[in-house]
Design a protein around this motif. Sequence first.
Motif, mmCIF file in Angstrom:
data_model
loop_
_atom_site.group_PDB
_atom_site.id
_atom_site.type_symbol
_atom_site.label_atom_id
_atom_site.label_comp_id
_atom_site.label_asym_id
_atom_site.label_seq_id
_atom_site.Cartn_x
_atom_site.Cartn_y
_atom_site.Cartn_z
ATOM 1 N N LEU A 101 -18.709 0.791 -20.451
ATOM 2 C CA LEU A 101 -19.819 0.746 -21.491
ATOM 3 C C LEU A 101 -19.748 1.787 -22.600
ATOM 4 N N LEU A 102 -19.239 2.680 -22.363
ATOM 5 C CA LEU A 102 -19.112 3.959 -23.283
ATOM 6 C C LEU A 102 -17.991 3.182 -24.490
ATOM 7 N N GLY A 103 -16.955 2.612 -24.006
ATOM 8 C CA GLY A 103 -16.192 1.869 -24.759
ATOM 9 C C GLY A 103 -16.872 0.676 -25.893
ATOM 10 N N VAL A 104 -17.531 0.163 -24.981
ATOM 11 C CA VAL A 104 -18.334 -1.456 -25.732
ATOM 12 C C VAL A 104 -19.112 -0.454 -26.789
ATOM 13 N N GLU A 105 -19.977 0.581 -26.348
ATOM 14 C CA GLU A 105 -20.967 1.075 -27.241
ATOM 15 C C GLU A 105 -20.223 1.756 -28.562
ATOM 16 N N SER A 106 -19.121 2.531 -28.356
ATOM 17 C CA SER A 106 -18.394 3.007 -29.356
ATOM 18 C C SER A 106 -17.919 1.761 -30.348
ATOM 19 N N GLY A 107 -17.550 0.925 -29.764
ATOM 20 C CA GLY A 107 -16.878 -0.443 -30.855
ATOM 21 C C GLY A 107 -18.278 -1.138 -31.182
ATOM 22 N N LEU A 108 -19.471 -1.231 -30.685
ATOM 23 C CA LEU A 108 -20.565 -1.823 -31.307
ATOM 24 C C LEU A 108 -21.130 -0.951 -32.604
ATOM 25 N N ARG A 109 -20.979 0.526 -32.340
ATOM 26 C CA ARG A 109 -21.525 1.461 -33.172
ATOM 27 C C ARG A 109 -20.707 1.249 -34.415
ATOM 28 N N ALA A 110 -19.406 1.484 -34.344
ATOM 29 C CA ALA A 110 -18.532 1.435 -35.290
ATOM 30 C C ALA A 110 -18.622 0.066 -36.198
ATOM 31 N N LYS A 111 -18.886 -1.101 -35.560
ATOM 32 C CA LYS A 111 -18.795 -2.478 -36.335
ATOM 33 C C LYS A 111 -20.189 -2.299 -37.056
ATOM 34 N N ILE A 112 -21.521 -1.918 -36.404
ATOM 35 C CA ILE A 112 -22.532 -1.836 -36.961
ATOM 36 C C ILE A 112 -22.673 -0.934 -38.410
ATOM 37 N N GLU A 113 -21.929 0.406 -38.030
ATOM 38 C CA GLU A 113 -22.086 1.150 -39.202
ATOM 39 C C GLU A 113 -20.799 1.225 -40.047
ATOM 40 N N GLY A 114 -19.780 0.250 -39.921
ATOM 41 C CA GLY A 114 -18.964 0.078 -40.872
ATOM 42 C C GLY A 114 -17.874 1.228 -41.028
ATOM 43 N N LYS A 115 -17.791 2.084 -39.742
ATOM 44 C CA LYS A 115 -16.892 3.161 -39.693
ATOM 45 C C LYS A 115 -16.095 3.145 -38.615
ATOM 46 N N PRO A 116 -14.700 3.917 -38.795
ATOM 47 C CA PRO A 116 -13.630 3.786 -37.784
ATOM 48 C C PRO A 116 -14.387 4.471 -36.423
ATOM 49 N N GLY B 29 -12.712 -0.755 -21.294
ATOM 50 C CA GLY B 29 -13.581 -0.190 -22.483
ATOM 51 C C GLY B 29 -12.902 0.000 -23.726
ATOM 52 N N ALA B 30 -11.484 0.772 -23.737
ATOM 53 C CA ALA B 30 -10.984 0.790 -24.833
ATOM 54 C C ALA B 30 -10.315 -0.623 -25.608
ATOM 55 N N ILE B 31 -10.311 -1.592 -24.567
ATOM 56 C CA ILE B 31 -9.798 -2.885 -25.255
ATOM 57 C C ILE B 31 -11.060 -3.561 -25.990
ATOM 58 N N LEU B 32 -12.289 -3.781 -25.163
ATOM 59 C CA LEU B 32 -13.214 -4.235 -25.728
ATOM 60 C C LEU B 32 -14.056 -3.452 -26.965
ATOM 61 N N GLY B 33 -13.915 -2.057 -26.864
ATOM 62 C CA GLY B 33 -14.492 -1.228 -28.094
ATOM 63 C C GLY B 33 -13.668 -1.580 -29.095
ATOM 64 N N THR B 34 -12.239 -1.805 -29.040
ATOM 65 C CA THR B 34 -11.470 -1.745 -30.342
ATOM 66 C C THR B 34 -11.468 -3.400 -31.027
ATOM 67 N N GLU B 35 -11.721 -4.193 -29.647
ATOM 68 C CA GLU B 35 -11.870 -5.549 -30.153
ATOM 69 C C GLU B 35 -13.381 -5.681 -31.042
ATOM 70 N N GLN C 205 -21.494 -10.769 -30.101
ATOM 71 C CA GLN C 205 -22.135 -11.504 -29.149
ATOM 72 C C GLN C 205 -23.205 -10.676 -28.138
ATOM 73 N N ALA C 206 -24.096 -11.385 -27.470
ATOM 74 C CA ALA C 206 -24.671 -10.720 -26.364
ATOM 75 C C ALA C 206 -23.785 -9.876 -25.560
ATOM 76 N N LEU C 207 -24.279 -8.893 -24.825
ATOM 77 C CA LEU C 207 -23.514 -7.867 -23.928
ATOM 78 C C LEU C 207 -23.002 -8.865 -22.624
ATOM 79 N N SER C 208 -23.934 -9.660 -22.251
ATOM 80 C CA SER C 208 -23.535 -10.555 -21.147
ATOM 81 C C SER C 208 -22.385 -11.287 -21.466
ATOM 82 N N LYS C 209 -22.226 -11.840 -22.527
ATOM 83 C CA LYS C 209 -21.143 -12.832 -23.041
ATOM 84 C C LYS C 209 -19.917 -12.151 -23.166
ATOM 85 N N ILE C 210 -20.261 -10.811 -23.921
ATOM 86 C CA ILE C 210 -18.857 -9.865 -24.024
ATOM 87 C C ILE C 210 -18.160 -9.920 -22.597
ATOM 88 N N LEU C 211 -18.884 -9.605 -21.672
ATOM 89 C CA LEU C 211 -18.350 -8.961 -20.439
ATOM 90 C C LEU C 211 -17.813 -10.439 -19.697
#
Length: 478
Positions: free
Chosen positions: A125-140, A204-210, A221-227
């Motif tokens: 979940l930390l990886g997923v959150e990292s990826g979502l935050r980067a996506k929303i903020e447009g940052k690495p 987490g690294a895979i999904l966060g990077t994606e 997508q919704a978190l349930s669908k991502i998983l």
Amino acid sequence: MISFGLLFLVPASFCFFTVYSMPTTVHLRNMESFIQAVKQIEDSNPGLSPLTLVRALRSTAGHDDLMTIHFLGASYNLTDAMGILSFSSFSFLDKAIHHIVTDHGEERGVVLVPDGTTVALAPLLLGVESGLRAKIEGKPAIGIFPLTLGRTLGLSFLSLQDFPPSYRLGPNGCWDSVDHPKIFKLSRSPTLATDAVINGGMDGAILGTELSKLPASEQPQALSKILREYYNFILHEGQGLDAVTNHISPKRREISRSILEPLDLHRQVMETLALVWKLESTEWIGLDTGVGEAVKGGLQVFVHRYWDCPQIIPRCQWGAKDYRGTPVPLSLPVQFLYVHHTYEPSSPCLTFPDCSRNMRAMQHFHQEDRGWSDIGYSFVVGSDGYIYEGRGWNHLGRHTRGHNDIGYGVSIIGNYTGTLPSRHAMDLLRHRLARCAVDGGALAANFTMHGHRQAVNYTSCPGDAFFSEIRSWEHFKD
């Protein structure tokens, strides 16, 4: 034996791991139960963003240590989280996510996923959150590796650096029941980086990077669908993993390697440890002159065990019966690798339940009909992306008459008289398992590969089509 006492050198706030022995309510601990709980929250909160939800989940588990806050900010406070989560879901999710190992060797905060492997939810979940935050903020997404794997690997290497590197990672374990999993017991004393924590970190690294690389115009997508798309996939007969182009859990080792290996892991782990030292004022890290060597040795084991080697489903996980009598040890390294097909079962297995059922059927046939001590093969390859432990690395098999004491017998489930196994299944045997065996000292570097029919004259195994294929493989000899 690894002492629990050594683990207390690492401040608990740095990782997903603490040790205690208080009893808690038992829940069904599989990924589907977790996804269903997440889906219920989404259905009860229309418009809830996946980032808001995953932050609320972090709050339930109390993962607001200084490094997580450094990369992701503080999660919602308890009151806000309870506004999203019902009391019952909060209680379930708190126990599901919060990672601990009891002093009886039970690992909690982990779930059984449909492919038969076990995953810690916190690093996922930390990886997923990292990826979502980067996506929303447009940052690495600079926090993905430190939060999913870097911190845990580094601290595990250091906390047990007086032990051989192979003891600084793992172990795996087994569930009390794969149909109704409630208790996951580790096979030996734990490190900070158990197999489940590493699996969760890789996922987490895979999904966060994606997620971090989604186009600006595309909403997550919704978190349930991502998983669900990552863990609850369907493989089709005749294609298997060969036809899969998206990211799914059986491919976690090769995908995580392709993402993380170019990053220079040694530098990344060292930088993560330096940040831990800075944020938490952990002087013992800065004063340890052996940090670099400990990380180097630990990473060599990590790469071998979790990237070079394939995931091997242990006997206890597929439901093996006990060996009858006393296993006979092999003298290692052995010189030969004998390739088989099972013939019966005749169809490739594409799921963990089907492959496990095939393993139990073969063991029953070998023990009850043939009177052998155990399933004959050393290892068996499924078309679900995994290898299944038979008699394993260290024990004499019964697979190739007159040659059992000088080689391993490895079979791919299916009848390959007229067709070939999937390319992925063949690669698991040809490249991953063979390399793992050689690098691990179990198989001689100059080993010889033979088809079963070459060693005995009464069989067409491993099938005409498959035998023609392996004749072109490195190490094969007529």
